[in-house]
Design an enzyme around this catalytic site. Structure first.
Site, short mmCIF file in Angstrom:
data_model
loop_
_atom_site.label_atom_id
_atom_site.label_comp_id
_atom_site.label_asym_id
_atom_site.label_seq_id
_atom_site.Cartn_x
_atom_site.Cartn_y
_atom_site.Cartn_z
N GLU A 25 38.79 7.81 16.12
CA GLU A 25 38.85 8.67 15.32
C GLU A 25 37.38 9.43 15.03
OE1 GLU A 25 41.29 9.52 13.61
OE2 GLU A 25 42.81 7.87 13.87
N ASN A 40 36.39 13.07 15.89
CA ASN A 40 35.84 14.17 14.75
C ASN A 40 34.66 14.89 15.26
OD1 ASN A 40 38.01 13.75 12.98
ND2 ASN A 40 36.48 12.41 11.71
N ARG A 63 46.65 18.12 12.57
CA ARG A 63 45.64 17.14 12.01
C ARG A 63 46.38 16.69 10.52
NH1 ARG A 63 43.45 17.01 16.33
NH2 ARG A 63 43.62 14.96 15.66
N1 LIG Z 1 31.71 14.76 12.99
C1 LIG Z 1 31.93 15.77 12.19
N2 LIG Z 1 31.41 16.85 12.06
C2 LIG Z 1 31.67 17.88 11.20
N3 LIG Z 1 32.98 17.72 10.41
C3 LIG Z 1 33.52 16.73 10.21
C4 LIG Z 1 33.13 15.58 11.07
N4 LIG Z 1 34.03 14.40 10.75
C5 LIG Z 1 34.72 14.88 9.98
N5 LIG Z 1 34.55 16.24 9.55
C6 LIG Z 1 35.24 16.95 8.53
O1 LIG Z 1 35.87 15.90 7.65
C7 LIG Z 1 37.33 16.41 7.67
C8 LIG Z 1 38.27 14.87 7.44
O2 LIG Z 1 38.17 14.15 8.66
P1 LIG Z 1 39.46 13.14 9.07
O3 LIG Z 1 39.28 12.54 10.25
O4 LIG Z 1 39.59 12.38 7.91
O5 LIG Z 1 40.49 14.36 9.03
P2 LIG Z 1 40.71 15.37 10.37
O6 LIG Z 1 40.00 15.12 11.40
O7 LIG Z 1 40.91 16.76 9.63
O8 LIG Z 1 42.48 14.95 10.64
P3 LIG Z 1 42.99 13.75 11.46
O9 LIG Z 1 41.56 12.89 11.86
O10 LIG Z 1 44.05 13.24 10.66
O11 LIG Z 1 43.45 14.24 12.74
C9 LIG Z 1 37.67 17.14 8.53
O12 LIG Z 1 38.61 18.10 8.53
C10 LIG Z 1 36.35 17.98 9.05
O13 LIG Z 1 36.28 18.93 8.11
MG LIG Z 2 39.72 13.38 12.43
#
Ligand SMILES: Nc1ncnc2c1ncn2[C@@H]1O[C@H](COP(=O)(O)OP(=O)(O)OP(=O)(O)O)[C@@H](O)[C@H]1O
Ligand SMILES: [Mg+2]
Lengths: 110, 143
Positions: free
Chosen positions: B47, B51, B105
């Site tokens: 995860e 990200n 996502r």
């Molecule tokens: N490393 C990062 N850099 C910039 N923004 C981030 C980062 N990690 C997370 N985010 C932000 O936080 C939000 C939530 O992250 P999360 O992993 O919970 O969901 P997602 O990646 O959108 O979907 P999923 O992980 O379920 O595929 C993301 O949509 C993004 O906007």
């Molecule tokens: Mg994610």
């Protein structure tokens, strides 16, 4: 990661194989959606029996197919989940949108 | 007390998602974790690394810095850092179903990390990058 698609009796069976993550889901998802579009199945079964790993990309795969089927009027089933995959699915509350079943003891411990 | 430490740097290419989770979990396996504990670590690392790739370095390829420390009490501390776009509102980002990307996502990455780890911490600065720290105490198969 690969997927084998079998269409029989209005049911599209998608046998998933390998590790499901962001890198591997895109081509799989396109394959499945293309077949849903051309076969218009009443039921789509996502079979996770041979899935050795999944993260939240697997949730996205299930939720996305649910949305596609919802528009076309079909139902979604998810079968053969390992303990780990089941843990991820349950966290997402996916048991509320699809019929979700754990696998047998054979693959219950990956 | 830290009894073993490991560091790696990888390009933010999506093929490295499986490589990094396998490598980190292999390093942690010296604590003789259960199958479930190893899967929890793999899933949370997947995860965090994903990200960095899809959000942090959205339209470019950058470096992802990963560190793993093993403590003598069985605590594993994993840091995953990018120098990407950063997170504007961390509290909001951690909410279940919140996503800035849409498509397929689910917005559940942080929820997965939180429920599979004992604790996570998120530090982020806009245009500087994001650091995720994952904490997991390994009870191990022996106990
Ligand atoms: N490393 C990062 N850099 C910039 N923004 C981030 C980062 N990690 C997370 N985010 C932000 O936080 C939000 C939530 O992250 P999360 O992993 O919970 O969901 P997602 O990646 O959108 O979907 P999923 O992980 O379920 O595929 C993301 O949509 C993004 O906007
Ligand atoms: Mg994610």
């Amino acid at each position: 990661m690969s997927v084998k698609l079998e269409f029989n009796d209005e049911t599209l069976l998608c046998k998933l194989n390998g590790e499901i993550d962001h890198h591997t889901t895109l081509p799989i998802r396109l394959d499945i959606d293309e077949r849903i579009e051309s076969c218009r199945p009443q039921t789509v079964v996502l079979d996770f029996s041979n899935v050795t790993f999944m993260d939240s990309s697997g949730i996205g795969l299930v939720m996305g197919r649910y949305k596609v089927l919802n528009e076309l009027g079909g139902t979604l089933e998810v079968t053969g989940l390992s303990d780990n995959s089941y843990k991820v699915m349950r966290l997402a509350g996916l048991d509320r949108i699809a019929n979700i079943k754990k696998g047998g003891s054979k693959n219950g411990n990956q | 007390m830290v009894i073993n430490e490991f560091k790696m740097t990888v390009d933010s290419r999506s093929v490295n998602e499986s490589f990094t989770r396998a490598t980190v979990s292999a390093f942690a396996s010296q604590l003789d974790p259960t199958v479930e504990e190893i899967n929890d670590i793999k899933t949370a690392v997947s995860e965090a690394v994903t990200n960095c790739i899809v959000h942090g370095y959205k339209n470019s390829v950058g470096r992802i810095y990963i560190g793993v420390k093993i403590h003598n009490d069985g605590m594993v501390i994993i840091t995953i850092r990018d120098r990407g776009c950063g997170i504007a509102d961390i509290k909001k980002a951690r909410e279940p179903l919140f996503t800035t990307l849409g498509g397929d996502r689910a917005g559940l990455g942080f929820s997965v990390m939180e429920s599979f780890m004992d604790k996570i911490s998120v530090r982020s600065t806009i245009n500087k990058g994001t650091t995720i720290t994952l904490y997991k105490k390994i009870s191990g198969r022996a106990k």
